[in-house]
Motif scaffolding. Structure first.
Motif, mmCIF file in Angstrom:
data_model
loop_
_atom_site.group_PDB
_atom_site.id
_atom_site.type_symbol
_atom_site.label_atom_id
_atom_site.label_comp_id
_atom_site.label_asym_id
_atom_site.label_seq_id
_atom_site.Cartn_x
_atom_site.Cartn_y
_atom_site.Cartn_z
ATOM 1 N N LEU A 25 0.765 -1.075 0.174
ATOM 2 C CA LEU A 25 -0.300 -0.379 -0.162
ATOM 3 C C LEU A 25 1.077 1.182 0.394
ATOM 4 C CD1 LEU A 25 -2.930 0.675 -0.154
ATOM 5 C CD2 LEU A 25 -3.521 0.936 2.245
ATOM 6 N N LEU A 26 2.070 0.603 0.222
ATOM 7 C CA LEU A 26 3.114 2.456 0.847
ATOM 8 C C LEU A 26 3.697 2.170 -0.602
ATOM 9 C CD1 LEU A 26 4.714 1.971 4.443
ATOM 10 C CD2 LEU A 26 2.304 3.868 3.467
ATOM 11 N N THR A 27 4.241 1.366 -0.788
ATOM 12 C CA THR A 27 4.965 1.205 -2.418
ATOM 13 C C THR A 27 3.486 2.353 -3.565
ATOM 14 O OG1 THR A 27 5.687 -0.532 -2.107
ATOM 15 C CG2 THR A 27 5.855 0.535 -3.972
ATOM 16 N N ARG A 28 2.573 1.834 -3.833
ATOM 17 C CA ARG A 28 1.446 2.006 -4.269
ATOM 18 C C ARG A 28 1.325 3.503 -3.813
ATOM 19 N NH1 ARG A 28 -2.422 -3.009 -3.857
ATOM 20 N NH2 ARG A 28 -1.344 -4.100 -5.192
ATOM 21 N N ALA A 29 0.986 4.005 -3.190
ATOM 22 C CA ALA A 29 1.082 5.457 -2.994
ATOM 23 C C ALA A 29 1.964 6.421 -3.375
ATOM 24 C CB ALA A 29 0.916 5.850 -0.878
ATOM 25 N N ALA A 30 3.573 5.895 -2.702
ATOM 26 C CA ALA A 30 4.510 6.686 -3.803
ATOM 27 C C ALA A 30 4.664 6.635 -5.208
ATOM 28 C CB ALA A 30 5.872 6.020 -2.700
ATOM 29 N N GLU A 31 3.569 5.716 -5.303
ATOM 30 C CA GLU A 31 3.927 5.871 -6.851
ATOM 31 C C GLU A 31 3.370 6.431 -7.577
ATOM 32 O OE1 GLU A 31 4.324 3.019 -10.828
ATOM 33 O OE2 GLU A 31 2.066 2.516 -8.800
ATOM 34 N N ALA A 32 1.810 7.459 -7.115
ATOM 35 C CA ALA A 32 0.923 8.217 -7.001
ATOM 36 C C ALA A 32 1.343 9.171 -7.162
ATOM 37 C CB ALA A 32 -0.465 7.685 -6.428
ATOM 38 N N ASN A 47 1.303 13.009 5.580
ATOM 39 C CA ASN A 47 0.962 12.131 6.182
ATOM 40 C C ASN A 47 -1.208 12.261 5.955
ATOM 41 O OD1 ASN A 47 2.573 12.581 8.297
ATOM 42 N ND2 ASN A 47 2.193 13.313 9.566
ATOM 43 N N ALA A 48 -1.630 12.873 5.517
ATOM 44 C CA ALA A 48 -3.118 12.928 5.278
ATOM 45 C C ALA A 48 -3.135 12.305 3.485
ATOM 46 C CB ALA A 48 -3.239 14.752 5.220
ATOM 47 N N ARG A 49 -1.816 12.163 2.947
ATOM 48 C CA ARG A 49 -2.480 11.572 1.944
ATOM 49 C C ARG A 49 -2.561 10.006 2.296
ATOM 50 N NH1 ARG A 49 1.431 13.376 -0.478
ATOM 51 N NH2 ARG A 49 0.741 14.941 -1.474
ATOM 52 N N LEU A 50 -1.749 9.052 3.089
ATOM 53 C CA LEU A 50 -1.633 7.992 3.741
ATOM 54 C C LEU A 50 -2.908 7.636 3.836
ATOM 55 C CD1 LEU A 50 1.732 7.155 4.850
ATOM 56 C CD2 LEU A 50 1.044 7.055 2.908
ATOM 57 N N GLU A 51 -3.457 8.591 5.024
ATOM 58 C CA GLU A 51 -4.373 8.434 5.670
ATOM 59 C C GLU A 51 -5.637 8.332 4.198
ATOM 60 O OE1 GLU A 51 -5.360 7.767 9.277
ATOM 61 O OE2 GLU A 51 -4.138 8.602 10.281
ATOM 62 N N LYS A 52 -5.583 9.103 3.790
ATOM 63 C CA LYS A 52 -7.468 9.353 2.831
ATOM 64 C C LYS A 52 -7.148 8.159 1.910
ATOM 65 C CE LYS A 52 -8.864 12.168 -0.804
ATOM 66 N NZ LYS A 52 -8.186 12.997 -1.899
ATOM 67 N N ILE A 53 -5.527 7.373 1.572
ATOM 68 C CA ILE A 53 -6.079 5.449 0.962
ATOM 69 C C ILE A 53 -6.012 4.673 2.308
ATOM 70 C CG2 ILE A 53 -4.347 7.155 -0.657
ATOM 71 C CD1 ILE A 53 -2.130 4.575 0.152
ATOM 72 N N GLY A 54 -5.881 5.137 3.042
ATOM 73 C CA GLY A 54 -6.683 3.713 4.145
ATOM 74 C C GLY A 54 -5.826 3.229 4.934
ATOM 75 N N TYR A 55 -4.017 4.378 5.373
ATOM 76 C CA TYR A 55 -3.470 3.164 5.773
ATOM 77 C C TYR A 55 -3.420 4.010 7.155
ATOM 78 C CZ TYR A 55 1.437 2.589 6.962
ATOM 79 O OH TYR A 55 2.698 1.577 8.262
ATOM 80 N N LYS A 56 -3.402 3.652 8.074
ATOM 81 C CA LYS A 56 -3.867 3.690 9.537
ATOM 82 C C LYS A 56 -2.713 4.011 10.444
ATOM 83 C CE LYS A 56 -7.066 3.501 13.061
ATOM 84 N NZ LYS A 56 -8.266 4.980 13.268
ATOM 85 N N VAL A 73 9.215 8.528 -0.890
ATOM 86 C CA VAL A 73 9.852 7.288 0.091
ATOM 87 C C VAL A 73 8.926 7.493 1.262
ATOM 88 C CG1 VAL A 73 11.550 5.888 1.986
ATOM 89 C CG2 VAL A 73 12.406 7.002 -0.473
ATOM 90 N N TYR A 74 7.586 6.373 1.563
ATOM 91 C CA TYR A 74 7.044 6.140 1.880
ATOM 92 C C TYR A 74 7.830 5.318 3.000
ATOM 93 C CZ TYR A 74 3.542 9.522 0.773
ATOM 94 O OH TYR A 74 3.161 10.250 0.097
ATOM 95 N N LEU A 75 8.277 6.012 4.531
ATOM 96 C CA LEU A 75 8.455 4.958 5.744
ATOM 97 C C LEU A 75 7.885 5.361 6.805
ATOM 98 C CD1 LEU A 75 10.829 2.670 6.679
ATOM 99 C CD2 LEU A 75 12.089 4.687 6.907
ATOM 100 N N THR A 76 6.875 4.315 7.523
ATOM 101 C CA THR A 76 6.451 4.598 8.252
ATOM 102 C C THR A 76 5.582 3.511 9.273
ATOM 103 O OG1 THR A 76 4.131 6.575 9.205
ATOM 104 C CG2 THR A 76 4.308 4.950 7.347
ATOM 105 N N LYS A 77 5.116 3.538 10.712
ATOM 106 C CA LYS A 77 4.989 2.777 11.201
ATOM 107 C C LYS A 77 3.773 2.701 10.881
ATOM 108 C CE LYS A 77 3.902 2.443 16.619
ATOM 109 N NZ LYS A 77 5.070 0.824 16.345
ATOM 110 N N GLY A 78 2.603 1.671 11.187
ATOM 111 C CA GLY A 78 1.568 1.446 11.203
ATOM 112 C C GLY A 78 0.735 1.398 12.151
ATOM 113 N N HIS A 79 -0.626 1.696 12.126
ATOM 114 C CA HIS A 79 -1.364 1.604 13.652
ATOM 115 C C HIS A 79 -0.826 1.106 14.586
ATOM 116 C CE1 HIS A 79 -3.972 3.928 15.631
ATOM 117 N NE2 HIS A 79 -4.903 2.471 16.368
#
Length: 192
Positions: A52-59, A79-88, A160-166
């Motif tokens: 999901l992070l890879t797809r968000a990075a590509e978009a 941060n809002a972009r990831l939340e919008k695509i469903g990454y908590k 690059v998206y590098l984060t901690k999932g909820h």
């Protein structure tokens, strides 16, 4: 002999778990994942791929290429972009316009080695990608994309998206006044 090989392999790749294909949208993005994950200065003990992070990075990379811009707040905060695509994300990350504890971007670097060198020379990117701050150290999921658009100003666009999932009942034990925000850190290849 095969047991020795398996044990050796575990010691060679202690930081990375997952398929590189899930981490990057192409070979150069996958190489950048490997460079980040296996860097001798990497502070994290584990980094997992998240498709999901890879797809968000590509978009996001495609959007930057479309507009010819290397900017974090294109269409809202990272941060809002990831939340919008469903990454908590953890609640303490925030989703305001300038909230960015998750994204590193660059433009104009043709390969993973060059962009990794540039990221490491940038204090904000280095701190994030190598886990040199307590908030970043807990981040354990990655996705990377590289998009090329020859007629655009930078040609190459890296995200690059590098984060901690909820996680349930997740809390931050550090100082809330000391949460880093990378909104102003953007890398562009210097023009010759």
């Amino acid at each position: 002999m095969s047991k020795l090989y398996a044990i050796t392999l575990l010691f060679v790749l202690p930081v990375f778990s997952g398929e590189f294909n899930d981490c990057g949208n192409n070979k150069q993005a996958q190489l950048l994942v490997k460079l980040i994950s296996t860097d001798k200065e990497q502070k994290r003990t584990n980094i997992r791929c998240n498709i999901l992070l890879t797809r968000a990075a590509e978009a996001k990379a495609k959007k930057m290429a479309e507009y010819g811009l290397v900017v974090h707040n294109l269409g809202g905060s990272p941060n809002a972009r990831l939340e919008k695509i469903g990454y908590k994300l953890p609640k303490h990350y925030g989703v305001e316009f300038n909230s960015n504890q998750v994204e590193a971007i660059a433009g104009g670097y043709s390969d993973a080695i060059d962009v990794w060198d540039a990221f490491k020379r940038s204090k904000g990117h280095r701190t994030h990608l190598l886990g040199e701050h307590e908030l970043y150290l807990e981040q354990d999921e990655i996705g990377i994309a590289l998009v090329k658009k020859w007629e655009s100003p930078h040609v190459e666009y890296w995200v690059v998206y590098l984060t901690k999932g909820h996680q349930k009942n997740q809390a931050y034990s550090g100082n809330f006044d000391n949460i880093p925000n990378k909104t102003l850190f953007i890398l562009e290849q210097p023009k010759p």
